[in-house]
Every structure is written in structure tokens, then in C-alpha cells.
Design an enzyme around this catalytic site. Structure first.
Site, PDB file in Angstrom:
ATOM      1  CE1 TYR A  88      -0.897   4.588  -3.471  1.00  0.00           C
ATOM      2  CE2 TYR A  88       0.745   2.901  -3.918  1.00  0.00           C
ATOM      3  CZ  TYR A  88       0.036   3.672  -3.024  1.00  0.00           C
ATOM      4  OH  TYR A  88       0.254   3.534  -1.680  1.00  0.00           O
ATOM      5  CB  SER A 100       3.807   3.464  -1.277  1.00  0.00           C
ATOM      6  OG  SER A 100       3.773   2.129  -1.745  1.00  0.00           O
TER       7      SER A 100
END
Length: 246
Positions: free
Chosen positions: A140, A127
Site C-alpha cells: 500500500y 497517504s
């Protein structure tokens, strides 16, 4: 980029980006196995579904031991709710890291013998959060940064038998986009911040994953491929333009 007859496992492949990846591999001719904690939603992705929690090491090892063959592993399972660091316990943040970093390591180790025999490949779904500040999803973002580094190390340790690469994914339009971006006007407003003028579709991520797993990428390993539509426009440019207009 045909993958006729190759066996592909996609973790977390029952919806959103994972389902798009599974469909792309099926369209390329692969035999797709999708694993996730919950059964597929409608419309379900192609291929065979196996219920599996990738955080359960024993279950993961049993699953891969039972596979007769594996050519490609896509570590897609992951995600996190939006939660500021001080608003959650360390245990909650640790579970986010477990799902997004430790679980892909567990899965990759369990799949290694199969992939080594097949001279196969691993595609990590990373990501853009791993390469910039990620307020609200800090654990995250940290896990995704670690995942990208893990993939580079794997690519060196497991060469020349297994190729390992990462897709660095930006914003994707899925059936749950409204939870992140609001209604259609919100999605459109967010899309205008992307240089290509739209959010990615799951099929965009799937096509990139198929490429990295295919013979067309036979000399690509340890790479991080951005799939983010050109990234994010630097905030200082908009600030400078607004200043000039005033």
C-alpha cells in the site's frame, strides 16, 4: 471556493474519507457522483451513486463515456488490510497495488477527455504511508508513493488543460477507526502522537479536496498537500527524553 453546478466524481465515496469528501463537495454546490463496488452505508453520502469496480477497465471506460460532463475527479478508492510482506502471496500484494495505483491511472485516463474540455482537475488521495516505511502495509505504501509521482507527471503532461494534485492524508477518524486503533482509549492515545492533538475528520480531507478543485487553487498543479495535523513526532525525541528522565 464555491463549485456551483460543477460535476464531481468521487471514487470509493460511500463511507469514511470518501463520504466526507462527497459531502464537502455537495456543500460547496457541486453535483456529486459517487461510485464504489457496494451501495452506500447509512448515512449515505449525498449525490448520485453508481456501482463501479475501478479495477474493471471496461466498466470504468463505459461509465465515463456515459457521463455528459465532468469537472473534477477525486481518486479516493483504495486501502489495504494489515499484512506483513512474508505473510501474503505476491498475488495479494499485487492486488493492493492494482487498487491503489493502477486503478487511479485507469480512471484518470477514462476521465481525461471530459476534464480536458472542462479545464478541470484531478485530486489524488494519497497517504503519509507513501513517504515513510509502512510495515504491515508495504505494498500500500509503495502504491501511494507511486500515486504521488504519477500525479506530478500527469500535471506536466496534461497542463495547461487539467490540473492534478495530491492530498497526502494522515490518520483519519472514521466509522472504522476501531479496526486500526482499538477502543476510544486507543484512539485517544494515537491522537496524542499528532502535533495538533487529534485525528483528522473526513470533513478535514474534504475541505482540502474542495480547495484544490476550486478556482482558489487555479495556479496549483503537481502539488502534494499534507493533511496530517503536523505529521509524526520523531521517535528519537521521545527516546532522548526518556533517557534524560532515567
Amino acid at each position: 471556493m464555491e463549485l456551483n453546478g460543477r460535476v464531481v466524481v468521487v471514487t470509493g465515496g460511500t463511507r469514511g474519507v470518501g463520504a466526507g469528501i462527497a459531502r464537502s463537495f455537495a456543500q460547496a454546490g457541486a453535483d456529486v457522483v459517487v461510485c464504489a463496488r457496494r451501495p452506500p452505508e447509512v448515512p449515505s453520502p449525498p449525490g448520485r451513486f453508481v456501482e463501479l469496480d475501478v479495477r474493471d477497465g471496461d466498466a470504468v471506460r463505459h461509465f465515463f463515456a456515459a457521463l455528459p460532463r465532468l469537472d473534477v475527479l477525486v481518486n479516493n478508492a483504495g486501502g489495504a488490510p494489515c499484512r506483513l510482506l512474508a505473510d501474503a502471496s505476491p498475488e495479494r500484494h499485487a492486488r493492493v497495488v492494482e487498487l491503489n495505483l493502477l486503478a487511479p491511472l485507469t480512471v484518470s485516463l477514462a476521465a481525461y477527455d471530459h476534464l480536458r474540455r472542462a479545464r478541470g482537475s484531478i485530486v489524488m488521495i494519497g497517504s503519509v504511508s507513501g513517504g515513510r516505511p509502512s510495515p504491515g502495509t508495504a505494498a500500500y505504501g509503495a502504491a501511494k508513493a507511486g500515486l504521488e509521482n504519477l500525479a506530478r507527471s500527469m500535471a506536466v503532461e496534461w497542463a495547461p488543460h487539467v490540473r492534478v494534485n495530491t492530498l497526502v492524508v494522515g490518520m483519519v477518524r472514521t466509522e472504522r477507526s476501531h479496526l486500526h486503533y482499538g477502543d476510544e482509549d486507543g484512539v485517544a492515545a494515537v491522537a496524542r502522537t499528532v502535533p495538533l492533538g487529534r485525528l483528522a475528520e473526513p470533513s478535514d480531507v474534504g475541505a482540502a479536496a474542495v480547495f484544490l478543485a476550486s478556482d482558489a487553487a487555479a495556479y496549483i498543479s503537481g502539488a502534494s498537500l499534507p493533511v496530517h495535523g503536523g505529521g509524526e513526532r520523531p521517535a528519537f525525541l521521545d527516546a532522548a527524553t526518556a533517557r534524560e528522565e532515567t
